[in-house]
Write a protein that holds these residues in place. Structure first.
Motif, PDB file in Angstrom:
ATOM      1  N   ASN A   1       0.880  -1.170   0.000  1.00 39.63           N
ATOM      2  CA  ASN A   1       0.000   0.000   0.000  1.00 39.63           C
ATOM      3  C   ASN A   1       0.916   1.218   0.000  1.00 39.63           C
ATOM      4  N   PHE A   2       0.867   2.023  -1.060  1.00 35.01           N
ATOM      5  CA  PHE A   2       1.810   3.129  -1.162  1.00 35.01           C
ATOM      6  C   PHE A   2       1.130   4.418  -1.597  1.00 35.01           C
ATOM      7  N   ASP A   3       1.752   5.518  -1.228  1.00 37.23           N
ATOM      8  CA  ASP A   3       1.313   6.848  -1.640  1.00 37.23           C
ATOM      9  C   ASP A   3       1.749   7.055  -3.087  1.00 37.23           C
ATOM     10  N   ARG A   4       0.799   7.396  -3.984  1.00 40.36           N
ATOM     11  CA  ARG A   4       1.133   7.520  -5.402  1.00 40.36           C
ATOM     12  C   ARG A   4       2.127   8.644  -5.684  1.00 40.36           C
ATOM     13  N   SER A   5       2.307   9.560  -4.738  1.00 39.98           N
ATOM     14  CA  SER A   5       3.286  10.624  -4.942  1.00 39.98           C
ATOM     15  C   SER A   5       4.697  10.074  -5.050  1.00 39.98           C
ATOM     16  N   LEU A   6       4.925   8.836  -4.610  1.00 40.99           N
ATOM     17  CA  LEU A   6       6.228   8.214  -4.777  1.00 40.99           C
ATOM     18  C   LEU A   6       6.620   8.107  -6.245  1.00 40.99           C
ATOM     19  N   LEU A   7       5.630   8.037  -7.135  1.00 36.60           N
ATOM     20  CA  LEU A   7       5.910   7.874  -8.556  1.00 36.60           C
ATOM     21  C   LEU A   7       5.876   9.198  -9.304  1.00 36.60           C
ATOM     22  N   PHE A   8       6.047  10.284  -8.605  1.00 32.86           N
ATOM     23  CA  PHE A   8       6.207  11.561  -9.279  1.00 32.86           C
ATOM     24  C   PHE A   8       7.599  11.683  -9.873  1.00 32.86           C
ATOM     25  N   GLY A   9       8.562  10.975  -9.320  1.00 33.08           N
ATOM     26  CA  GLY A   9       9.909  10.942  -9.866  1.00 33.08           C
ATOM     27  C   GLY A   9      10.815  11.994  -9.294  1.00 33.08           C
ATOM     28  N   VAL A  10      12.052  11.611  -9.170  1.00 33.09           N
ATOM     29  CA  VAL A  10      13.092  12.547  -8.745  1.00 33.09           C
ATOM     30  C   VAL A  10      14.296  12.344  -9.651  1.00 33.09           C
ATOM     31  N   ASN A  11      15.133  13.350  -9.715  1.00 33.47           N
ATOM     32  CA  ASN A  11      16.341  13.187 -10.519  1.00 33.47           C
ATOM     33  C   ASN A  11      17.484  12.698  -9.635  1.00 33.47           C
ATOM     34  N   PRO A  12      18.622  12.339 -10.201  1.00 35.74           N
ATOM     35  CA  PRO A  12      19.707  11.792  -9.367  1.00 35.74           C
ATOM     36  C   PRO A  12      20.190  12.726  -8.279  1.00 35.74           C
ATOM     37  N   GLY A  13      19.865  14.010  -8.376  1.00 38.06           N
ATOM     38  CA  GLY A  13      20.219  14.923  -7.301  1.00 38.06           C
ATOM     39  C   GLY A  13      19.263  14.859  -6.132  1.00 38.06           C
ATOM     40  N   GLY A  14      18.169  14.092  -6.288  1.00 40.72           N
ATOM     41  CA  GLY A  14      17.227  13.884  -5.205  1.00 40.72           C
ATOM     42  C   GLY A  14      16.129  14.916  -5.113  1.00 40.72           C
ATOM     43  N   THR A  15      15.986  15.769  -6.123  1.00 38.61           N
ATOM     44  CA  THR A  15      14.920  16.759  -6.116  1.00 38.61           C
ATOM     45  C   THR A  15      13.935  16.451  -7.223  1.00 38.61           C
ATOM     46  N   PRO A  16      12.691  16.959  -7.159  1.00 38.22           N
ATOM     47  CA  PRO A  16      11.724  16.696  -8.231  1.00 38.22           C
ATOM     48  C   PRO A  16      12.299  17.069  -9.592  1.00 38.22           C
TER      49      PRO A  16
END
Length: 243
Positions: free
Chosen positions: A142-157
């Motif tokens: 069971n996960f929050d779909r915001s996890l799949l918004f993606g981040v770049n290798p720098g760790g920011t959106p």
């Protein structure tokens, strides 16, 4: 074949008809059982779960093009792969890991994998949830779909302008996700999937509109794409979505 590079690291409310599988539970009865903004997945196999010798993958295409991601991804350049939740296999523990597939800015080929750290408050994982109606293995995420918004290798959106559609972060317009369920060996070689062709299938199609309440179960038809390793044989899954 999957190559995780040392890390080993996608249902409209109406399911597309496809021969070789039984579709049940086309309703949203369970959507009220999870928090808004969450998705729950029950992953079911024929035998007991084997978190050492089998990788269990839930692969998401969140680009909005609605095209299924298929098992032989290394032959297609990971076409239509955006994210994968991975459980088990090789150096992994039984805890789920999350990976994003993306083209590095300024390049036109060569998919890279980026492991996304999952905040514990955004995911709930039950390794042996015991709900498989046939008696086989089942785990639940069971996960929050915001996890799949993606981040770049720098760790920011990651802004969509810097990534290809393969790894493009989900926006409000990209609400229809294509999802596939795949098992592989510890080296990432596909063993089975939900489609008729198993490890080499290109027929399965499953999409969810994340803006809708959904509770869908799909059972794979007996005798389709079956393989020798019982812990890797897909039996089906359930997806519950709460907008």
């Amino acid at each position: 074949m999957f190559r995780w590079l040392g890390l080993a690291v996608v249902v409209v409310a109406m399911i597309l008809a496809a021969c070789g599988r039984q579709v049940t539970g086309l309703n949203a009865a369970g959507a009220g059982s999870i928090q808004p903004g969450h998705m729950l997945i029950r992953f079911r196999v024929a035998g007991p779960l084997d978190f050492t010798n089998v990788q269990y993958l839930m692969v998401f295409n969140t680009s909005g093009n609605g095209v299924e991601p298929y098992p032989q991804a290394n032959l297609t350049g990971y076409l239509n792969y955006s994210f994968a939740l991975v459980v088990g296999g090789n150096q992994f523990t039984s805890q789920p890991l999350l990976f994003q597939y993306y083209l590095a800015p300024g390049t036109t080929s060569g998919i890279q994998l980026f492991r996304i750290t999952i905040p514990p408050q955004l995911i709930n994982y039950v390794p042996n949830s015991g709900g498989n109606p046939t008696g086989g293995g089942e785990f639940t995420i069971n996960f929050d779909r915001s996890l799949l918004f993606g981040v770049n290798p720098g760790g920011t959106p990651a802004p969509s302008s810097t990534l290809s559609p393969i790894g493009q972060p989900t926006t409000a317009a990209q609400h229809v996700w294509a999802i596939n369920f795949i098992t592989t060996d510890p080296n990432g070689v596909p063993i089975d999937s939900m489609g008729l062709g198993g490890a080499t299938d290109t027929t399965f199609s499953y999409r969810v509109d994340t803006t809708q309440s959904v509770d869908n179960s799909i059972t794979k038809a007996i005798g389709t794409g079956n393989v020798g390793k019982i812990s890797a044989i897909l039996q089906g899954f359930e997806v519950i979505n709460a907008p």
